[in-house]
Design an enzyme around this catalytic site. Structure first.
Site, PDB file in Angstrom:
ATOM      1  N   LYS A 113       9.624 -14.883  -2.437  1.00  0.00           N
ATOM      2  CA  LYS A 113       8.984 -15.672  -3.487  1.00  0.00           C
ATOM      3  C   LYS A 113       9.478 -15.280  -4.880  1.00  0.00           C
ATOM      4  O   LYS A 113       9.482 -16.096  -5.784  1.00  0.00           O
ATOM      5  CB  LYS A 113       7.469 -15.423  -3.377  1.00  0.00           C
ATOM      6  CG  LYS A 113       6.622 -16.436  -4.036  1.00  0.00           C
ATOM      7  CD  LYS A 113       5.206 -16.348  -3.534  1.00  0.00           C
ATOM      8  CE  LYS A 113       4.427 -15.199  -4.123  1.00  0.00           C
ATOM      9  NZ  LYS A 113       2.993 -15.293  -3.722  1.00  0.00           N
ATOM     10  N   ASP A 114       9.873 -14.037  -5.043  1.00  0.00           N
ATOM     11  CA  ASP A 114      10.279 -13.521  -6.354  1.00  0.00           C
ATOM     12  C   ASP A 114      11.793 -13.513  -6.555  1.00  0.00           C
ATOM     13  O   ASP A 114      12.272 -13.032  -7.577  1.00  0.00           O
ATOM     14  CB  ASP A 114       9.745 -12.095  -6.543  1.00  0.00           C
ATOM     15  CG  ASP A 114       8.232 -12.028  -6.433  1.00  0.00           C
ATOM     16  OD1 ASP A 114       7.571 -12.988  -6.863  1.00  0.00           O
ATOM     17  OD2 ASP A 114       7.709 -11.026  -5.899  1.00  0.00           O
ATOM     18  N   SER A 118      -0.968 -17.575 -11.675  1.00  0.00           N
ATOM     19  CA  SER A 118       0.018 -18.452 -11.054  1.00  0.00           C
ATOM     20  C   SER A 118      -0.207 -19.898 -11.497  1.00  0.00           C
ATOM     21  O   SER A 118      -1.267 -20.471 -11.248  1.00  0.00           O
ATOM     22  CB  SER A 118      -0.092 -18.331  -9.533  1.00  0.00           C
ATOM     23  OG  SER A 118       0.363 -19.511  -8.902  1.00  0.00           O
ATOM     24  N   ARG A 124       1.188 -22.452 -10.290  1.00  0.00           N
ATOM     25  CA  ARG A 124       1.092 -23.279  -9.077  1.00  0.00           C
ATOM     26  C   ARG A 124      -0.334 -23.299  -8.541  1.00  0.00           C
ATOM     27  O   ARG A 124      -0.876 -24.351  -8.212  1.00  0.00           O
ATOM     28  CB  ARG A 124       2.043 -22.713  -8.001  1.00  0.00           C
ATOM     29  CG  ARG A 124       1.927 -23.399  -6.627  1.00  0.00           C
ATOM     30  CD  ARG A 124       2.748 -22.650  -5.587  1.00  0.00           C
ATOM     31  NE  ARG A 124       2.276 -21.283  -5.412  1.00  0.00           N
ATOM     32  CZ  ARG A 124       1.308 -20.915  -4.562  1.00  0.00           C
ATOM     33  NH1 ARG A 124       0.716 -21.805  -3.800  1.00  0.00           N
ATOM     34  NH2 ARG A 124       0.934 -19.642  -4.482  1.00  0.00           N
ATOM     35  N   ARG A 125      -0.960 -22.126  -8.481  1.00  0.00           N
ATOM     36  CA  ARG A 125      -2.329 -22.075  -7.952  1.00  0.00           C
ATOM     37  C   ARG A 125      -3.301 -22.726  -8.922  1.00  0.00           C
ATOM     38  O   ARG A 125      -4.171 -23.509  -8.517  1.00  0.00           O
ATOM     39  CB  ARG A 125      -2.731 -20.619  -7.679  1.00  0.00           C
ATOM     40  CG  ARG A 125      -1.953 -19.989  -6.528  1.00  0.00           C
ATOM     41  CD  ARG A 125      -2.362 -18.535  -6.294  1.00  0.00           C
ATOM     42  NE  ARG A 125      -1.604 -17.932  -5.212  1.00  0.00           N
ATOM     43  CZ  ARG A 125      -1.034 -16.732  -5.267  1.00  0.00           C
ATOM     44  NH1 ARG A 125      -1.144 -15.991  -6.370  1.00  0.00           N
ATOM     45  NH2 ARG A 125      -0.365 -16.261  -4.248  1.00  0.00           N
ATOM     46  N   ARG A 168      -4.109 -11.081 -14.084  1.00  0.00           N
ATOM     47  CA  ARG A 168      -3.078 -10.347 -13.325  1.00  0.00           C
ATOM     48  C   ARG A 168      -3.662  -9.040 -12.818  1.00  0.00           C
ATOM     49  O   ARG A 168      -4.838  -8.796 -12.924  1.00  0.00           O
ATOM     50  CB  ARG A 168      -1.852 -10.082 -14.195  1.00  0.00           C
ATOM     51  CG  ARG A 168      -0.880 -11.243 -14.240  1.00  0.00           C
ATOM     52  CD  ARG A 168       0.442 -10.823 -14.845  1.00  0.00           C
ATOM     53  NE  ARG A 168       1.235 -10.001 -13.929  1.00  0.00           N
ATOM     54  CZ  ARG A 168       2.312  -9.312 -14.308  1.00  0.00           C
ATOM     55  NH1 ARG A 168       2.699  -9.317 -15.553  1.00  0.00           N
ATOM     56  NH2 ARG A 168       2.988  -8.614 -13.415  1.00  0.00           N
ATOM     57  N   THR A 172      -7.841  -4.033  -8.863  1.00  0.00           N
ATOM     58  CA  THR A 172      -8.276  -4.470 -10.200  1.00  0.00           C
ATOM     59  C   THR A 172      -8.977  -5.822 -10.120  1.00  0.00           C
ATOM     60  O   THR A 172     -10.017  -6.051 -10.747  1.00  0.00           O
ATOM     61  CB  THR A 172      -7.045  -4.607 -11.132  1.00  0.00           C
ATOM     62  OG1 THR A 172      -6.253  -3.443 -10.994  1.00  0.00           O
ATOM     63  CG2 THR A 172      -7.464  -4.795 -12.570  1.00  0.00           C
ATOM     64  N   ARG A 173      -8.403  -6.718  -9.330  1.00  0.00           N
ATOM     65  CA  ARG A 173      -8.993  -8.061  -9.218  1.00  0.00           C
ATOM     66  C   ARG A 173     -10.368  -8.008  -8.564  1.00  0.00           C
ATOM     67  O   ARG A 173     -11.296  -8.690  -8.987  1.00  0.00           O
ATOM     68  CB  ARG A 173      -8.070  -8.972  -8.404  1.00  0.00           C
ATOM     69  CG  ARG A 173      -6.798  -9.301  -9.132  1.00  0.00           C
ATOM     70  CD  ARG A 173      -5.947 -10.205  -8.271  1.00  0.00           C
ATOM     71  NE  ARG A 173      -4.619 -10.351  -8.845  1.00  0.00           N
ATOM     72  CZ  ARG A 173      -4.010 -11.515  -8.995  1.00  0.00           C
ATOM     73  NH1 ARG A 173      -4.601 -12.627  -8.632  1.00  0.00           N
ATOM     74  NH2 ARG A 173      -2.803 -11.580  -9.503  1.00  0.00           N
ATOM     75  N   CYS A 219       9.601 -20.010 -13.716  1.00  0.00           N
ATOM     76  CA  CYS A 219       8.243 -19.533 -13.466  1.00  0.00           C
ATOM     77  C   CYS A 219       7.220 -20.465 -14.105  1.00  0.00           C
ATOM     78  O   CYS A 219       6.047 -20.434 -13.766  1.00  0.00           O
ATOM     79  CB  CYS A 219       8.053 -18.134 -14.015  1.00  0.00           C
ATOM     80  SG  CYS A 219       9.176 -16.949 -13.294  1.00  0.00           S
TER      81      CYS A 219
END
Ligand SMILES: NCc1[nH]cc(CCC(=O)O)c1CC(=O)O
Length: 315
Positions: free
Chosen positions: A89-90, A135, A137-138, A155, A160-161, A248
């Site tokens: 993906k990256d 993201s 896209r999301r 991020r 953390t999330r 991106c």
């Protein structure tokens, strides 16, 4: 006389996910090639990339391709490492001269995970709820389904999330199922988003391994690891991305699925606010993978028209 060790040096980013993917690669190499199974035969070199150094801004804002790959490419071209392990993906669609990508490991779950302490699924989120994602896209696909939601930039690693969810900073977030599974964190997933609600990123869930084009030993080692089905699916999706010249900043999603030799492809582009969406699909044989992706992209470019792409070009 025994061989000089290490036989093979593998470069990787230092994130927990990158390391998990590199350990999977090392274990597969050791299982396929007895000499690589010897103690010390494989050396893992952690290399910091630009993308690892910048934590506080959305990647789209930093811009530039190869944020997670440039330093690994340089280490490979200078001979410091033989292989580099990447989340596909990256990986930019265009590889540097002298570097090739002959190996894709068996692909993980391609879906995005929905994570929330307040709702069981995207549809259950209350009106106006806050969704954290960095993201485009999301964010764009979420807003397409649920224009009432508020998407904020978010991020940081999984821990953390989860803490921010706990503190109520956001009501929900999304991450790739593949990364969570590879880290043993799939238990935090509230539900998996269906591909109809959230088409994955190009090559989501796929690990790719690069080597120098002229490194015959590396090619031989990697040949035993490549998953031809995953390779052809990723090829179709990356052909789509290549034709759309995705940066991106461009919300692009695609998914190719194989059933025997039959390949089904879906792709879409969407405006960042989710209001304009163009989707298409193709059906064909495995040998048409790249042509299908490219052809689907050309249709979307035509249908969307130049105004659409002006919307999402980098500043
Ligand atoms: N851009 C970061 C990135 N690159 C690959 C993965 C997850 C693993 C994958 O999709 O293969 C992630 C994190 C995420 O999207 O949750």
């Amino acid at each position: 006389m025994t061989a000089k060790l290490p036989i093979l040096r593998i470069g990787t980013r230092g994130s927990p996910l990158a390391l998990a993917q590199t350990h999977e690669t090392r274990d597969r190499l050791a299982a396929a090639w007895a000499p690589l199974g010897q103690e010390g035969a494989i050396d893992i070199e952690v290399i910091k990339t630009t993308g690892d150094l910048i934590q506080d801004r959305p990647l789209a804002e930093i811009g530039g391709k190869g944020l997670f790959t440039k330093e690994l490419d340089e280490a490979m071209l200078s001979g410091r490492i033989h292989l580099a392990v990447h989340s596909m993906k990256d990986v930019p669609t265009l590889l540097p001269d002298g570097i090739v990508l002959p190996c894709i490991l068996p692909r993980e779950d391609v879906r995005d995970a929905f994570i929330s302490l307040k709702a069981a699924s995207l549809a259950d989120l209350p009106q106006g709820a806050v969704v954290g994602t960095s993201s485009l896209r999301r964010g764009a696909q979420i807003l397409h389904r649920r224009p009432d939601l508020k998407v904020v930039n978010f991020r940081g690693n999984v821990q953390t999330r989860l803490r921010k969810l706990d503190e109520g900073v956001v009501d929900a977030t999304m991450l790739a199922m593949a990364g969570l599974r590879r880290l043993g964190l799939a238990g935090h997933v509230t539900s998996a988003l269906s591909e109809d609600d959230m088409l994955p990123a190009v090559a989501q869930g796929a690990i790719g391994i690069t080597c120098r084009a002229d490194d015959e030993a590396a090619h031989a080692f990697l040949a035993a690891l490549n998953c031809p089905d995953s390779f052809v699916r990723v090829a179709a999706e990356r052909a789509f991305l290549t034709r759309l010249d995705g940066s991106c900043r461009t919300p692009i999603a695609a998914l190719a699925v194989l059933d025997g030799d039959h390949l089904s492809f879906r792709g879409l582009i969407v405006s960042p606010d989710g209001t304009a969406i163009h989707a298409t699909s193709r059906s064909g044989s495995r040998s048409d993978a790249e042509a299908m992706g490219k052809d689907a992209a050309e249709e979307l470019i035509k249908v969307a028209g130049p105004g659409f792409f002006d919307l999402i070009k980098p500043h």
